[in-house]
Every structure is written in structure tokens, then in C-alpha cells.
Scaffold this active site. Structure first.
Site, PDB file in Angstrom:
ATOM      1  N   CYS A 326     -40.721  27.640 -19.028  1.00 36.79           N
ATOM      2  CA  CYS A 326     -40.385  26.512 -18.163  1.00 36.79           C
ATOM      3  C   CYS A 326     -38.871  26.330 -18.075  1.00 36.79           C
ATOM      4  O   CYS A 326     -38.187  27.143 -17.469  1.00 36.79           O
ATOM      5  CB  CYS A 326     -41.095  25.248 -18.652  1.00 36.79           C
ATOM      6  SG  CYS A 326     -41.256  23.970 -17.377  1.00 36.79           S
ATOM      7  N   HIS A 424     -47.260  26.675 -19.402  1.00 33.27           N
ATOM      8  CA  HIS A 424     -47.355  26.167 -20.766  1.00 33.27           C
ATOM      9  C   HIS A 424     -48.745  26.507 -21.310  1.00 33.27           C
ATOM     10  O   HIS A 424     -49.740  26.391 -20.594  1.00 33.27           O
ATOM     11  CB  HIS A 424     -47.169  24.651 -20.803  1.00 33.27           C
ATOM     12  CG  HIS A 424     -45.783  24.212 -20.464  1.00 33.27           C
ATOM     13  ND1 HIS A 424     -44.718  24.372 -21.324  1.00 33.27           N
ATOM     14  CD2 HIS A 424     -45.292  23.609 -19.349  1.00 33.27           C
ATOM     15  CE1 HIS A 424     -43.626  23.884 -20.764  1.00 33.27           C
ATOM     16  NE2 HIS A 424     -43.934  23.416 -19.557  1.00 33.27           N
TER      17      HIS A 424
END
Length: 477
Positions: A326, A424
């Protein structure tokens, strides 16, 4: 409602354990935290955000996480300001002082969420935030006694004996609270006792006699704590953890987010993982992981200020591998631009330059659960996206993940040493962990991460059954 004498006294874990214990008794239990502050967020099925601790508590209850379990989530973007999430969606941004004035505007949503959970449960376990004795913040409080008063709840106060001063902190809380607040407190718990519990028998009696509150239990330190997802960066131990031959290093940056991405890796027998704190060099290792961040540009500046960019270049020249998750993925590109001032003043930074991508931070936030496969192995992965940026450039033609809806995500360098993704939960799949570890000549333990956590929750419930007067607490309600 469970409130604490301070932050990190174990409220979240105790609520999770009690939720598990009561669920095993056949009760319909729901967790609730009016206001949480954490960059470690979970994503609900409808694309909302809540604190990771409430997702763990929902798992303990055997139900899916809901935005109503944590209606106000503050996600720090600096030392003085946070993004405000209300019932799962971005509501706005405020500096700390300005937030105190808008809290009354949020109380209706908090009470609405609480009412919805009440309607579907036999009991709701409410967790406070920080310290119950913050009388300087009492006027507009929605997290502790302000909420207890608005919802007319009895309170059990938790103190942590491991940090010292637990008698003073419990008795002192009663001393500083106005009578209308401390009269709501019906009992107390002393948490994290080490050694002979009988040594604190007199302490429990003293607190009960001085306050008039019922002693609900002295809870010994829970040995399997490390198997539960950490809530705050303060729970992340510095230095090497594990004794495996595969060495993984994670630089600990101020705005680190969603660090539970690493929990499954830390549990692998063949892995040693180290969080590197500011002021320390990145040590020799096989893999450096740049984790998620709530403020990519600020953390990128911090990364360079520590000299970690120099350490990373040396690691790369030695043939070491690099993975960005991310915000860490965004940092690995050629540039990161925040033209709209999403994270502060409009700005742009040169990235670390390992991936041939550029990132533009955007006001539209992507929050969704996803499934897909790791490339090129096709190992199944599942998890979630939660980011406010778009990455583009030649590097994305070599994606790391293909989602089940046909979209691709992430990028890989031409030499295969560096990769990144917005996904994630990359390592929660046993198949994806096996694929990653095999690249380093290591074998993976094919455990199911959810079952591993549930096992620890069951052990915690047993622990609390042994050391808390749960029936007494139910009678106090």
C-alpha cells in the site's frame, strides 16, 4: 462498559476474551467502541472501515464485523490531526483541538449504532478509549463517561498492574471524577499480574474498601498475547522475533498502518522478523518490507531522514528483495504527488525509484474486500484494499496480483527483486505464504490464520473464566 485507567491497560483484549467466553455460553454478544483512534483498520463487507480491535472482537463473537461496532474511527495523519471515519465512511479531517468541538455532532451516529447492536444482541460489551479520568475532555466526551451517561450504562474499570501504580490509578480515578460519573463504576479489574497473585490480595481489598466498587478479578498475564493481532504500534516489539533462517526487516515509520499484514509471517517457524526503530540502521536481511502508511509523503520524508534509503540501496545491491504494501508500494515508485493537499499542504516527492510507477493521491478512497491470485504462481489470496491513491506507469504491466473481477494490481521490477501491491492480507493465505517463502528456499507452515487466532481467543476465554467473576459482572449489568 469497560473503561480503563489509561491507554493500553488491556481493554481491547479483555473485551475480546469476554466476548468469546459469553459467546461460548450461548449468548448473542456484540462488541462496541464509540470512538477509536488507530491506523490499523479493518474493512467490512459493505466497504466500511472500523478499528482492527473491533474486528477481532467480532471474530470472538462469531459474527462479521460491522461499521456500527466502531462508529467513530480517528486515523492520525500527523501528531495533531486525524481523518475522521463515521459509520465506516470518511466524514472529514480535523486538528485535535477542533475535533473536541465537533464531537457533539457525532454523538447521534454513535447512539444510533449502539441502538442497532442492542436490537440484535443479548449483551453489548462496550469498550472505552484511553483513560476514564480525562476530566479535561469530559465536556463533549463520546468515548468514556460521556457515552456511559448518554446510554445509561454501568461501568467496570480496568487497571494495569504491570506498569505499576495500579492502586493509585484506580483509586485516583474515583477521586478526580465527579460523583455522577464515578457512581456509574460498579466494579474493577486488575490486569496483567505477574508472579504470585496472593501478593496482591491486600491491594484488591484496599481498592474495594476505598472505592466501594466490586472486585471482579485479578487477571494474570496471558502468555499467548503475541498470537493476537496487535492494535497499536506500541504493541510492536523492536528487534528480532522468531528464530527462522529467513530474515525479514520492517522499518517502523510514524504513520505505519495496517501492520497486521505481517502477523502471519511472524508466525512462520522459518521466519525471523525485525521491526527497526528510528535511529537504527536496516540490518542485513533477505527481504525488506515497506508497510502501509496513513501519510505516504510524510513517512517517505522520515524514511530518508533516518538514512534508510541508503541502507535500502545497499540491500538491493547485495541482491536483497524489497516488497511494498500500500503506502510502501507508493514509496517504491518514481514519484508521489499530493496535488490536492490530501495529507497536508499540496506537495510532490521523488520516490525511492525501484518500481517504474508514479502515484497521485486522490480524494476518493478505495475501501473493499477482495479475492484474487498471486502472480505468476496463481496462488489464491484474499484481503482488502484501503487507499487513496492511483498508481500508473510501465511497471503496472508487470502486476503482482490479479483480482477475481479481472483487475490487476501492483507492480514488479524487471529483475524481479522488487514488487509492491495495494492488497492487504497478502500473507494470510497459506498458499501465498508458501509461494513467497519458496522463493527464498524455505518451507511454509500451512496454518489457517483465522483458526490460529480463534485458538488463541479460546485460550483467552478459558483464562478469563478462571480469573474473572463473569457471573458477578453480568449481575452488575
Amino acid at each position: 462498559m469497560f473503561q480503563g485507567t489509561g491507554s493500553n491497560v488491556g481493554k481491547s483484549v479483555l473485551v475480546a476474551g469476554l466476548a468469546r467466553a459469553l459467546t461460548r455460553r450461548g449468548m448473542k454478544v456484540r462488541p462496541f467502541k464509540p470512538q477509536n483512534m488507530s491506523n490499523n483498520a479493518a474493512v467490512t463487507a459493505d466497504g466500511g472501515e472500523i478499528g482492527r480491535a473491533q474486528a477481532l472482537q467480532a471474530l470472538a463473537c462469531g459474527v462479521a464485523p460491522s461499521v456500527h461496532m466502531n462508529p467513530v474511527l480517528l486515523k492520525p495523519q500527523s501528531e495533531h490531526g486525524s481523518q475522521i471515519i463515521v459509520q465506516g465512511r470518511v466524514w472529514g479531517h480535523r486538528q485535535a483541538r477542533a475535533y473536541q468541538e465537533v464531537k457533539p455532532l457525532l454523538m447521534p451516529a454513535v447512539l444510533e449504532s449502539f441502538s442497532l447492536l442492542q436490537a440484535e444482541a443479548d449483551i453489548v460489551l462496550v469498550e472505552g478509549a484511553g483513560s476514564a479520568s480525562e476530566v479535561n475532555l469530559r465536556r463533549n466526551d463520546i468515548a468514556n463517561m460521556g457515552f456511559a451517561q448518554a446510554a445509561d450504562l454501568p461501568v467496570i474499570l480496568i487497571g494495569d498492574i504491570d506498569r505499576g501504580g495500579v492502586i493509585a490509578s484506580l483509586v485516583g480515578t474515583q477521586t478526580v471524577l465527579p460523583a455522577s460519573d464515578h457512581e456509574r463504576i460498579k466494579g474493577f479489574i486488575v490486569n496483567r499480574m505477574r508472579g504470585d497473585p496472593s501478593l496482591f490480595d491486600d491491594g484488591m481489598r484496599f481498592i474495594a474498601e476505598r472505592t466501594g466498587w466490586a472486585p471482579c478479578g485479578l487477571v494474570p498475564f496471558f502468555g499467548r498475547m503475541k498470537e493476537l493481532p496487535p492494535e497499536d504500534t506500541g504493541d510492536l516489539a523492536a528487534g528480532w522475533q522468531g528464530s527462522g533462517a529467513l530474515r525479514i526487516v520492517v522499518p517502523l515509520m510514524p504513520m505505519i498502518a495496517n501492520f497486521d499484514d505481517l502477523d502471519s509471517l511472524r508466525a512462520e517457524p522459518e521466519v525471523s522478523l525485525a521491526f527497526v526503530t528510528p535511529g537504527e540502521a536496516l540490518p542485513p536481511c533477505d527481504l525488506v518490507i515497506l508497510p502501509g502508511s496513513k501519510a505516504t509523503i510524510a513517512d517517505l520524508d522520515f524514511f530518508r531522514a533516518q538514512g534508510w534509503d541508503v541502507d535500502l540501496r545497499a540491500h538491493y545491491r547485495r541482491g536483497g528483495r524489497i516488497l511494498g504494501l500500500c503506502g510502501g508500494y507508493q514509496m517504491l515508485g518514481r514519484s508521489v504527488a499530493d496535488s490536492g493537499g490530501l495529507e497536508g499542504a499540496p506537495s510532490q516527492r521523488t520516490g525511492l525509484g525501484y518500481l517504474d510507477i508514479e502515484t497521485e493521491l486522490m480524494p476518493t478512497k478505495v475501501v473493499r474486500q477482495i479475492e484474487g491470485s498471486l502472480l505468476p504462481s496463481e496462488a489464491p489470496v484474499s484481503g482488502y484494499e484501503i487507499h487513496a491513491g492511483v498508481s500508473f506507469g510501465p511497471g503496472v504491466t508487470r502486476p503482482l496480483v490479479r483480482f477475481s473481477d479481472g483487475r490487476s494490481d501492483g507492480a514488479q521490477s524487471e529483475d524481479g527483486q522488487v514488487c509492491g501491491t495495494y492488497l492487504h492480507g497478502l500473507f494470510d493465505s497459506a498458499a501465498s505464504r508458501e509461494t513467497v517463502l519458496a522463493q527464498f528456499g524455505r518451507t511454509s507452515d500451512p496454518f489457517d490464520n483465522t483458526q490460529r487466532i480463534l485458538s488463541a481467543l479460546d485460550a483467552l476465554a478459558d483464562h478469563l473464566d478462571d480469573h474473572l467473576s463473569i457471573d458477578q459482572m453480568l449481575s452488575l449489568c
